[in-house]
Design a protein around this motif. Structure first.
Motif: not given
Length: 195
Positions: A158-164
């Motif tokens: 989730l964090l990686d997707n939000l950063q992207a």
């Protein structure tokens, strides 16, 4: 009211002195290295447990000195953690650290502390620190256990997707915050059971 200001320190960029090599020293060193594996720590104690030595051997940024504390140990330090069974030594060191403006934590002595080491929940890049203002480490531990059990294991994805997604946003800061708030507004909403 808890008036503590929460911060996350980059211990790899600070010089930390840990005074104490017994069980409490081991607990503090373990917490430092669990949260910041590259922490720059100098540990000083007349007696150092084998478990402390073993842990330090896994971290090249940790230096051990088996000898009594010396005032010169404070040179160049930005953070001091005191973990001995010698209250008079703690008071002596705190008097000096306060004169020099060095932040200090004293195990089990809230009145002498400039800061407390909170109970920490970590899953991937998500880190949550819990403070009870020094009143109940046991409650902080129970809350940590609760959050460890209830934060989803896939939170890193989730964090990686939000950063992207954040990296694709255009506009000023307020527009980006608004877009991220809209996207995440339902993340913590209670889930309704399906019919």
């Amino acid at each position: 009211m808890n008036e503590l200001f929460p911060v996350f320190l980059k211990l790899s960029q600070l010089q930390t002195l840990l005074v104490g090599g017994g069980n409490v020293g081991l607990e503090k060193l373990s917490a430092l290295l669990r949260n910041s594996p590259e922490a720059q720590v100098t540990l000083v104690a007349p007696m150092i447990l084998d478990e402390v030595r073993s842990l330090a051997s896994e971290h090249p940024t940790v230096t051990l000195h088996q000898r009594p504390y010396q005032a010169s140990d404070l040179e160049g330090k930005q953070l001091v953690i005191l973990a001995t069974d010698n209250p008079s030594l703690h008071q002596e060191i705190v008097q000096t650290t306060r004169q020099r403006g060095i932040l200090t934590n004293v195990a089990d002595t809230p009145d002498l502390c400039d800061l407390y080491l909170g109970s920490v929940v970590q899953k991937g890049d998500l880190k949550v620190a819990i403070s009870t203002n020094g009143k109940s480490p046991t409650l902080a531990k129970r809350l940590r256990e609760y959050w460890e059990a209830n934060i989803p294991d896939n939170v890193q994805e989730l964090l990686d997707n939000l950063q992207a997604y954040r990296n694709t946003l255009k506009g000023d800061f307020a527009q980006k915050v608004s877009a991220l708030n809209e996207l995440t507004k339902n993340f913590t909403a209670p889930q309704k059971p399906e019919d």
